[in-house]
Structures are given as structure tokens and as C-alpha cells.
Scaffold this active site. Structure first.
Site, PDB file in Angstrom:
ATOM      1  N   MET A 111      -8.584   7.837  10.169  1.00 58.78           N
ATOM      2  CA  MET A 111      -9.079   8.261   8.846  1.00 58.78           C
ATOM      3  C   MET A 111     -10.347   9.109   8.981  1.00 58.78           C
ATOM      4  SD  MET A 111      -8.654   4.510   7.057  1.00 58.78           S
ATOM      5  CE  MET A 111      -9.668   3.768   8.350  1.00 58.78           C
ATOM      6  N   ASP A 138       0.841  -1.192   0.000  1.00 59.98           N
ATOM      7  CA  ASP A 138       0.000   0.000   0.000  1.00 59.98           C
ATOM      8  C   ASP A 138       0.878   1.244   0.000  1.00 59.98           C
ATOM      9  OD1 ASP A 138      -2.254  -1.539   0.123  1.00 59.98           O
ATOM     10  OD2 ASP A 138      -2.538  -1.335   2.280  1.00 59.98           O
ATOM     11  N   LYS A 155      -4.128   2.764  -1.756  1.00 61.28           N
ATOM     12  CA  LYS A 155      -5.416   3.449  -1.757  1.00 61.28           C
ATOM     13  C   LYS A 155      -5.245   4.762  -0.999  1.00 61.28           C
ATOM     14  CE  LYS A 155      -7.721  -1.024  -1.399  1.00 61.28           C
ATOM     15  NZ  LYS A 155      -8.589  -1.875  -0.570  1.00 61.28           N
TER      16      LYS A 155
END
Length: 509
Positions: free
Chosen positions: A173, A36, A58
Site C-alpha cells: 500500500m 472487504d 476500505k
């Protein structure tokens, strides 16, 4: 074909020091790494050069590969008999979708192991000086996704229980959804004046910490333009930051917030980077030279090693010269005894220290670490018609052999190694420098100066950052390009350069 193996590995929150030993071992044996977006890509330096690297990161709304495709990719690569490392930021089982990947591997009959990583939920607050629990303040904490879609008909978060049922709340997040998060907390009983903090780029040298309250957090994000990645932490433990902050405390780490470009050879950059990082700097390694065998394939050095008994002195001018000399000595089936009665001179304490690792104590180490000082030290003690061996870089200056020859010595100059320029990423680096991305660029030799200018195409990008040189010879090369060194180390070693940068940091405590 026999199945390979998949390791689902957590890379930690960003600081490469938080990578686990198990994760490092997995990366070193990987045939394929599926990774990632990583906060610090230096973690990939453990991956073998021959391994296949597949980026599936992502970020925000941009996905390079759907999760279903990633699941299938892991199984496919393992079924080719390969050792596959699925590398994720943080921990694979803390909002990392590692469980989904493991279930697909199980269905396909692919063996796997889980290597947990240090989650940002506890490490990032710790780096900001905020413990998630503290005696007398907080006895519980919860980690919550902040990435829920606010347009969904109902939330999976049980706000009525969460808002007041746990002492410390950590939302991952959650920057984009902060208005919704804080609204739900207040509506379900969490006081608006509860201390809170946003921590951006946690555990990295550019970490930013914003202290606020639940009621004011969303407006602060809007007003100050705070962007992901960041975590949001709520609770009375935030009050401890003023006393417990350490990572961004200038008294402890005087180079915190400084971004430094390190331009040593790739194999040597890590030593400089590690020491600067320990002082709080954020280092970007862009090696501009590569150490390779000399163009004669060691013919000259091997010939000199075959007649070591003829030399009165052997002079080493660098760590690289020491390493390549002894590598060829051992290649010839010999050891340090072959030096016989030859005396040893070393330029610099780093060169002296490397000689010690081979059981050699230098007879002379001049106080000033450059060639001219060696000549001054040797001149009074050289025997008549002295025979001197000088194993060094193929492209080094002629000052030392010329001066020794002028005093009646016979000097055999042999190439122990060659430095060649690295040429990749020059355009990208130039753009970063023009944007003021670096506070300092470090030069540890004249060749690093010449090769960085060659990589960049011109000197203009270097006019946008402060230049730090390891010594006057390197500084003179900088001046020859029409540039002004900002720092010139008084002690011509890596430690001397670091001390000079630390002392020259005009806004440091």
C-alpha cells in the site's frame, strides 16, 4: 442465545486459485460473510445463497464502515448464534487488522478461529518472477507498511536499520507515499541505483509490472500515472525477473492480458472460465441463461422414461439433456439398464463424455457436431418405422425431428429442460462494453446470443468487442442480428472454442 462462531479468514491476493481449502470450507458453511474489497469476487461463489453478505470494504480514503463498527458487527452477529466469516484480502494478520478484531471478540466472549491467507507480500512478487529470497542474492526480507501518514511528527519505521539491514524490502500500500519511502531509503544508505519494481493488481490476469530503481521509482509513478493497488519491492532479486517471469510470459500463457466475457449458463460457465484463465485470460462471467425444469414439470420426459423399451434410438443433443434425463431416470427408481436395446446417439464429444459418466458408450457421434450431421449418420441404419426419443431443450430447433420424420421415423420430442434469460446487470454490462472493456465475448449457443442482446437492450455494445462462437449455428444467429462473428470454432466444443480464440489472438506469440 448460544454464541455462534467467527472465522477470521484470509482470501489471498486475488487469484482465486490461491484461496486455501480451509477458507473455502468456512465460506461454504457461513451464515454471514463480512468482506472487504476483494480483487476477485468469484471467491464469494462458495457462499450459500441464503447467507447474509455485508460489504465493509476500505479503498483509498473511502471507508464504508469504521473499524470499530466492524469489530462490533462481528460480535453482534455471532451472539445471534450465527457462523460468521470475516473475509479479508491477503492475510488477516499482515496489515489486515485481524488482531484488533480478535481482541474484541475475546472481550465479548465470542469464540473465533484464524484462517491465514496467502499474503501479497510474497505471492505478488512470485507472480512477477521475483523471489523475495534467492541463494547468493538475498537471505532476508521484510514486509513494511507503505501507508504511514507522512505528516506525522515521526515515523514508526526504523529507517536507519531497515534501509540497509535487510536484503529485500516489500512495501504494501505504498504508491501514494513512494516519494517519502524512496527518500528515506536513500537518506539512510540504500543506493539510488538499487533495483526495484512496482507490481499492480498482482496475481490477476491484468497484472502490470514496472521495473525501475529506488532513485527513479517515484518519478516513474508520477510520469506513467501508476495507481494503487500495487506493491513496491526493493532489492537485487528484482534482476531475476527477466529470467523467472512466467505469469505474464506469452509463450506460457498466450491469452495473458485478454479480457473475455463468458456468457454460458451460470452452472456451466466455470469450465470455460477455468480453461481460458489457465491460458492467461481475465474472464468475467455474466451468465445470460439459466437452466430450469421444463414448463410441463418433466411430465413428457417422465412419460417417455416409462416406455423406454419402445424406442430404437435415444438421441442426446447436449450435456444438459443427458443430466436431466438421467436425473429423472433415477427419480423413477431406474438406472441405465432401463435403456434396454435402445441405441444411443450423441451430438458432440462433450455430450458423449457425459454419457460415459453414466456408463453409456454412444453408438454414434457424428464428426460434425450439429443436428444435420446426426440425420446423415442415422439415415442408412434406421430400421423401418423407427421409434426415436429426443430429450432436449424445450426451445430447440426443429431441424432434427423434422428430418428424421421425413425419413419415416416416429420421433417423440420431450422437454428435458428449459433455458430462461438472466436479466440483471444489463445496463452496467452495456456501459462496460461500450468502453471497450472486453477483447472477446463468447457465445456457446444461439440462446446465449439472443438473451445477451435482450439483456443489453440492443446490439450496439456488441459492436465494440470481438465475437467468438462455438460453431456455425451460433454464428448464424449472431449474423441474424446484423453482427459479424470474429471467430467461429472449427470443432464445436468448449475446447474447440478455446483453441480458436487462442489461434485467433492476432497479437499473441
Amino acid at each position: 442465545m448460544k454464541n455462534g462462531m467467527v472465522f477470521l479468514v484470509g482470501a489471498g491476493p486475488g487469484d482465486p486459485r490461491l484461496l486455501t481449502v480451509g477458507a473455502m470450507q468456512c465460506l461454504k458453511r457461513a451464515d454471514v460473510v463480512v468482506y472487504d474489497h476483494l480483487a476477485d469476487e468469484s471467491i464469494l461463489s462458495y457462499v450459500p445463497e441464503a447467507a447474509e453478505r455485508i460489504y465493509v470494504g476500505k479503498q483509498s480514503c473511502h471507508h464504508t464502515m469504521r473499524q470499530e463498527e466492524i469489530n462490533a458487527l462481528l460480535a453482534d452477529k455471532a451472539e445471534e448464534g450465527k457462523t460468521v466469516v470475516r473475509l479479508k484480502g491477503g492475510d488477516p494478520f499482515v496489515f489486515g487488522r485481524g488482531g484488533e478484531e480478535a481482541l474484541v471478540l475475546l472481550e465479548r466472549g465470542v469464540p473465533f478461529e484464524i484462517l491465514p491467507g496467502v499474503t501479497s507480500a510474497i505471492s505478488v512478487p512470485a507472480y512477477a518472477g521475483i523471489p523475495v529470497t534467492h541463494r547468493g542474492v538475498a537471505v532476508s526480507f521484510a514486509v513494511v507498511t507503505g501507508h504511514e501518514d507522512p505528516t506525522k511528527p515521526e515515523s514508526h519505521v526504523r529507517w536507519q536499520h531497515l534501509a540497509t539491514g535487510v536484503d529485500t524490502l516489500i512495501f504494501l500500500m505504498g504508491v501514494a507515499n513512494l516519494p517519502e519511502i524512496t527518500k528515506n531509503l536513500i537518506e539512510n544508505g540504500r543506493p539510488a541505483d538499487t533495483p526495484a519494481a512496482l507490481i499492480r493488481w498482482g496475481t490477476r490476469a491484468d497484472q502490470e509490472t514496472y521495473v525501475t530503481t529506488v532513485g527513479e521509482a517515484a518519478e516513474m509513478v508520477r510520469r506513467d500515472g501508476i495507481r494503487p493497488p500495487a506493491i513496491f519491492i526493493v532489492g537485487d532479486v528484482v534482476r531475476l525477473r527477466d529470467r523467472l517471469r512466467w505469469f505474464d510470459r506469452r509463450e506460457f500463457r498466450p491469452l495473458f492480458g485478454k479480457r473475455i466475457l463468458v456468457t454460458r449458463a451460470r452452472a456451466q460457465a466455470s469450465a470455460l472460465t477455468e480453461k481460458l484463465t489457465a491460458l492467461g485470460a481475465s474472464c468475467v462471467e455474466t451468465p445470460v441463461i439459466r437452466i430450469v425444469p421444463p414448463s410441463d414439470s418433466y411430465a413428457g420426459l417422465d412419460s417417455a422414461i416409462g416406455k423406454l423399451q419402445d424406442y430404437h434410438w435415444v438421441i442426446f443433443t447436449s450435456v444438459n439433456g443427458v443430466e436431466h434425463f438421467f436425473a429423472r431416470l433415477h427419480h423413477a427408481g431406474m438406472d441405465t439398464r432401463a435403456l434396454g436395446y435402445a441405441k444411443i446417439a450423441a451430438i458432440g464429444t462433450a455430450t458423449r463424455d457425459r454419457l460415459r459418466t453414466y456408463g453409456i458408450e454412444a453408438d454414434i457421434v457424428p464428426q460434425e457436431f450439429r443436428a444435420e450431421a446426426v440425420v446423415d449418420a442415422l439415415r442408412p441404419i434406421l430400421p423401418p418405422r423407427a421409434h426415436i426419443l429426443l430429450p432436449r431443450a424445450q426451445e430447440a430447433r426443429d431441424v432434427l425431428p423434422a428430418s428424421l420424420s421425413a425419413h419415416g421415423a416416429t420421433v417423440d420430442v420431450v422437454a428435458a429442460y428449459e433455458t430462461v434469460p438472466e436479466t440483471e446487470h444489463g445496463e452496467e454490462l452495456a456501459a462496460q462494453m461500450m468502453d471497450g472493456a472486453f477483447d472477446y465475448v463468447t457465445f456457446t449457443s444461439s440462446s446465449t446470443v439472443k438473451n445477451l442482446v435482450r439483456m443489453l437492450g440492443n446490439i450496439t455494445p456488441l459492436q465494440h468487442t470481438k465475437i467468438a462462437c462455438i460453431g456455425p449455428v451460433t454464428a448464424e444467429t449472431v449474423k441474424q442480428f446484423g453482427l459479424d462473428p470474429y471467430i467461429v470454432a472449427g470443432t464445436y466444443t468448449i475446447d474447440g472454442l478455446i483453441t480458436a480464440i487462442k489461434n485467433g489472438c492476432d497479437d499473441c506469440v
